[in-house]
Design an enzyme around this catalytic site. Structure first.
Site: not given
Ligand code: FPP
Length: 249
Positions: A26, A74
């Site tokens: 996250d 998401n």
């Molecule tokens: C949460 O951060 C993260 C996600 C919804 C996606 C996570 C995906 C990756 C790290 C890439 C994965 C790659 C592969 C190859 C599987 P957020 O967007 O909710 O962050 P925020 O809370 O700061 O908005």
């Protein structure tokens, strides 16, 4: 080895490592926004962090890691971010599959994979097929995954078996139920790590985390590195895991 790394001197007991670690990666969006960058740049950095963590866990001979790449919630995000997040696993599969194979890693996927676009399903199948005979760490990617849906689906399977007289109600127990979950082939989760300071489970592996140690760090996922991982392992080793009993008291 994919990345050059500095040597990290943190004392972890290699004989007491978790068998299975689950990660909630996250804080990618906030990491980018803080730098005045589009959120997708944060996800890209998050992908690079994931590669490093895979490599380190594999070197430590952790048996399995499971990462939350896209939740059923998401889909509510803006369309361009959804598209980017959806395409990220394919991008990494197409670039890094040879290295993953060479590292003897098994690639596994959980979530409503059949509902994903065909091109993504094809890449997932390719990654699964080409690594399924490997014998090293199992890397599970949770994609279009939601734990409550998973539990409902498992319940339906068990209920249908009862209706079709393949199972009696008395035969239902924890082990049988767990065998109907998407994680049926994975060891129990010993440690769950969530980055970015949020302290909740967000519909992630609710059944599977029943006895896991939970570790929360304020670091955003793109900043999570070998030192941070090892700090979580040291904390895991410090805790006295009692499983509801009095072991160690
Ligand atoms: C949460 O951060 C993260 C996600 C919804 C996606 C996570 C995906 C990756 C790290 C890439 C994965 C790659 C592969 C190859 C599987 P957020 O967007 O909710 O962050 P925020 O809370 O700061 O908005």
């Amino acid at each position: 080895m994919i990345f050059k790394r500095k040597k990290v001197n943190l004392d972890i007991d290699k004989s007491k490592l978790p068998k299975h670690i689950a990660f909630i990666m996250d804080g990618n969006g906030r990491w980018a926004t803080r730098r005045g960058l589009p959120r997708t740049v944060g996800h890209n950095e998050g992908g690079k962090t994931l590669l490093k963590i895979i490599e380190i866990c594999n070197e430590l001979r952790i048996k399995a890691i499971t990462v939350f790449a896209f939740s059923t919630e998401n889909w509510e995000r803006p369309a361009d971010e959804v598209k980017f997040l959806m395409e990220l696993p394919s991008k990494y599969i197409n670039t890094y599959l040879p290295k993953i194979k060479e590292a003897n890693i098994v690639m596994n996927f959980i979530g409503l994979i059949e509902k994903l676009p065909n091109n993504i399903k094809n890449d997932i199948n390719k990654a699964f097929e080409e690594t399924k005979d490997n014998t090293g760490m199992i890397l599970t990617i949770a994609l279009n995954y939601g734990s409550q849906d998973e539990i409902v689906e498992a319940t339906k399977k068990v209920a249908n078996e009862c209706l079709n007289n393949k199972l009696t109600v008395d035969q239902i127990n924890k082990e049988y139920f767990a065998s109907k979950l998407m994680t049926y082939n994975l060891p129990d989760i010993d440690l769950m790590v969530r980055t970015s300071g949020e302290i909740r489970l967000s519909n992630y592996l609710l059944w599977q985390l029943a006895y896991s140690e939970l570790y929360f760090t304020k670091k955003y996922w793109p900043d999570f590195d070998e030192i941070e991982l090892k700090k979580s392992l040291i904390e895991y080793q410090r805790r006295n895991r009692r499983f509801g009993g009095l072991k160690g008291e």
